[in-house]
Design an enzyme around this catalytic site. Structure first.
Site, PDB file in Angstrom:
ATOM      1  N   TRP A   1      44.694  47.785  43.699  1.00 13.39           N
ATOM      2  CA  TRP A   1      43.311  47.506  43.308  1.00 13.39           C
ATOM      3  C   TRP A   1      42.522  48.801  43.510  1.00 13.39           C
ATOM      4  O   TRP A   1      42.574  49.395  44.595  1.00 13.39           O
ATOM      5  CB  TRP A   1      42.770  46.380  44.198  1.00 13.39           C
ATOM      6  CG  TRP A   1      41.366  45.957  43.946  1.00 13.39           C
ATOM      7  CD1 TRP A   1      40.820  45.648  42.743  1.00 13.39           C
ATOM      8  CD2 TRP A   1      40.342  45.767  44.925  1.00 13.39           C
ATOM      9  NE1 TRP A   1      39.515  45.270  42.913  1.00 13.39           N
ATOM     10  CE2 TRP A   1      39.191  45.342  44.241  1.00 13.39           C
ATOM     11  CE3 TRP A   1      40.284  45.916  46.308  1.00 13.39           C
ATOM     12  CZ2 TRP A   1      37.995  45.056  44.891  1.00 13.39           C
ATOM     13  CZ3 TRP A   1      39.099  45.632  46.956  1.00 13.39           C
ATOM     14  CH2 TRP A   1      37.967  45.213  46.254  1.00 13.39           C
TER      15      TRP A   1
ATOM     16  N   ASP B   1      45.699  42.280  52.533  1.00 16.46           N
ATOM     17  CA  ASP B   1      44.574  41.888  51.691  1.00 16.46           C
ATOM     18  C   ASP B   1      44.932  40.523  51.119  1.00 16.46           C
ATOM     19  O   ASP B   1      45.907  40.376  50.372  1.00 16.46           O
ATOM     20  CB  ASP B   1      44.384  42.934  50.581  1.00 16.46           C
ATOM     21  CG  ASP B   1      43.167  42.632  49.719  1.00 16.46           C
ATOM     22  OD1 ASP B   1      42.664  41.495  49.775  1.00 16.46           O
ATOM     23  OD2 ASP B   1      42.729  43.530  48.971  1.00 16.46           O
TER      24      ASP B   1
ATOM     25  N   LYS C   1      37.598  33.664  45.263  1.00 17.75           N
ATOM     26  CA  LYS C   1      38.397  33.079  44.182  1.00 17.75           C
ATOM     27  C   LYS C   1      38.767  31.629  44.488  1.00 17.75           C
ATOM     28  O   LYS C   1      38.582  30.749  43.657  1.00 17.75           O
ATOM     29  CB  LYS C   1      39.689  33.875  43.971  1.00 17.75           C
ATOM     30  CG  LYS C   1      39.576  35.355  44.212  1.00 17.75           C
ATOM     31  CD  LYS C   1      39.014  36.120  43.053  1.00 17.75           C
ATOM     32  CE  LYS C   1      38.783  37.556  43.481  1.00 17.75           C
ATOM     33  NZ  LYS C   1      38.510  38.477  42.425  1.00 17.75           N
TER      34      LYS C   1
HETATM   35  C1  LMR Z   1      39.028  42.232  40.549  1.00 15.46           C
HETATM   36  O1  LMR Z   1      39.962  42.928  40.941  1.00 15.46           O
HETATM   37  O2  LMR Z   1      38.740  42.098  39.352  1.00 15.46           O
HETATM   38  C2  LMR Z   1      38.201  41.468  41.546  1.00 15.46           C
HETATM   39  O3  LMR Z   1      38.740  41.583  42.817  1.00 15.46           O
HETATM   40  C3  LMR Z   1      36.769  41.790  41.486  1.00 15.46           C
HETATM   41  C4  LMR Z   1      36.445  43.141  42.043  1.00 15.46           C
HETATM   42  O4  LMR Z   1      35.585  43.215  42.922  1.00 15.46           O
HETATM   43  O5  LMR Z   1      37.016  44.142  41.602  1.00 15.46           O
END
Ligand code: LMR
Length: 399
Positions: free
Chosen positions: A130, A213, A248
């Site tokens: 991420w 996470d 979520k």
């Molecule tokens: C995502 O990865 O789309 C979500 O976790 C929202 C974000 O804050 O990035």
């Protein structure tokens, strides 16, 4: 002062949502941000949340500050959910949990705490991860040195576990290893239980600190099944961190309802950890927002609402699985070249589509379909009404 300062680039995920909102095309589809949509394309307030809010509206009689660490009954409810009932971690009091503003806030509080005592360790993140993991650990204190471990294999569209283990062999004692407990963001590719066992043994042997996470509990196989990694790290008896979120699984996105949990060797150490967590929070946002935490606690602590929540969560999970199947079928029906069956094997909201930057750009420009750079798609953005449109657009873009 601003004359000589260049603007910052837009956020790769939330910036896309801003663009999507401005787009006036009625056929537009947002497969970007990780937000659940129902069959009508709406992000609903769960029924259990509405019911809890009604009760709160009637019974709440003060908006005074929460404690720095949040409401103690919220922390207890979060721990029961993270560790399961009867967990030794909970009964011995060797973990502390504080309410943080969302999963991002949880990661940041944890990162600030770690930076206070171990600023020189490396933080390992999966390749890919991420995007905000890099931002958060880079922003804590003077910024951690961030390095990647192997994870996603673009050939098999699955996990490169050998590479992951080889890379993490060289993580040293005190290093922090960020792991996605389930529903890996952005790939949707997870470790199996056997692999988690091996990883927990490696963490115990080398002394690195797992930072889990956990933003998607219940979106993988189920609330209980998805905590397997946590149980393994708990059984290994090592220090670890969990950043969790109710954005979520309770649909509480804008209530910023998350938690940071620090698991220590014993109750005494947990007390020390809590004292420092409180300093980090007090000097940052003082104390957490109340509403989302009160709602989640009421749901988790009320049997009828808890049951309703599990049913609603299963409904969201099942719809995403259904959309995975429909996408694979739909792409084949449009004659798109290639084997997309991997989409059905992955879990959670995301999948790495394998669509090139050109395809992603073409979908956006010609079809008003928004996909995160790198090809991550949010399956929950697909509906029975838009899936054929999306599959046709992909077929055209790939020709
Ligand atoms: C995502 O990865 O789309 C979500 O976790 C929202 C974000 O804050 O990035």
């Amino acid at each position: 002062m601003w004359k000589s300062i260049q603007p910052a680039p837009p956020d790769s995920i939330l910036g896309l949502t801003e663009e999507f909102k401005k787009d006036r095309n009625p056929q537009k589809v947002n497969l970007g941000v990780g937000v659940y949509k129902d069959e009508d394309g709406n992000t609903p307030v769960l029924r259990c949340v509405k019911a809890a809010e009604k009760t709160l509206l009637e019974t709440q009689n003060s908006k005074s500050y929460l404690p720095i660490s949040g409401d103690p009954s919220y922390s207890a409810a979060v721990q029961r959910l993270l560790f399961g009932t009867g967990s030794e971690v909970v009964s011995t009091g060797r973990a502390v949990t504080v309410h943080a503003p969302g999963g991002t806030g949880a990661l940041r509080v944890g990162a600030d705490l770690l930076h206070k005592f171990t600023p020189d360790v490396k933080v390992w993140v999966s390749s890919p991860t991420w995007a905000n993991h890099n931002g958060i650990f880079g922003a804590a204190g003077a910024g951690f040195e961030i390095t990647q471990y192997g994870y996603y294999d673009s050939k098999s569209k699955g996990l490169d576990f050998d590479k992951m283990m080889t890379d993490l062999e060289s993580a040293t004692a005190g290093d922090v290893v960020v792991l996605h407990t389930c529903c890996h963001n952005p790939s949707g590719v997870d470790l199996n239980n056997e692999q988690w066992k091996l990883l927990a043994a490696l963490a115990a042997k080398n002394g690195w600190i797992p930072f889990l996470d956990f933003a998607y509990q219940g979106f993988g196989d189920g609330v209980d099944e998805d905590r397997f990694a946590i149980e393994e790290f708990a059984a290994a008896g090592i220090d670890f961190f969990i950043g969790s979120s109710f954005s979520k699984n309770f649909g509480l996105y804008n209530e910023r309802t998350g938690a940071i949990t620090v698991v220590t060797p014993g109750e005494e150490e947990a007390r020390v950890a809590m004292s420092h967590l409180k300093t980090v929070i007090r000097t940052n946002y003082s104390n957490p927002p109340a509403h989302g935490g009160l709602v989640a606690t009421l749901i988790l602590d009320t049997p009828d609402l808890h049951k309703m929540w599990l049913e609603e969560l299963a409904g969201m999970r099942d719809r995403i699985v259904h959309m995975r199947r429909s996408l694979v079928k739909g792409l084949a029906a449009q004659g798109v070249d290639g084997d997309f069956s991997f989409i059905e094997k992955q879990r959670g909201m995301f999948s790495f589509s394998g669509w090139s930057d050109e395809v992603v750009a073409s979908l956006r420009k010609n079809d008003h379909i928004y996909v995160v750079g790198g090809g991550r798609i949010n399956l929950a953005g697909l509906t029975t009404a838009n899936i054929e449109y999306v599959c046709k657009a992909v077929a055209a873009a790939m020709r």
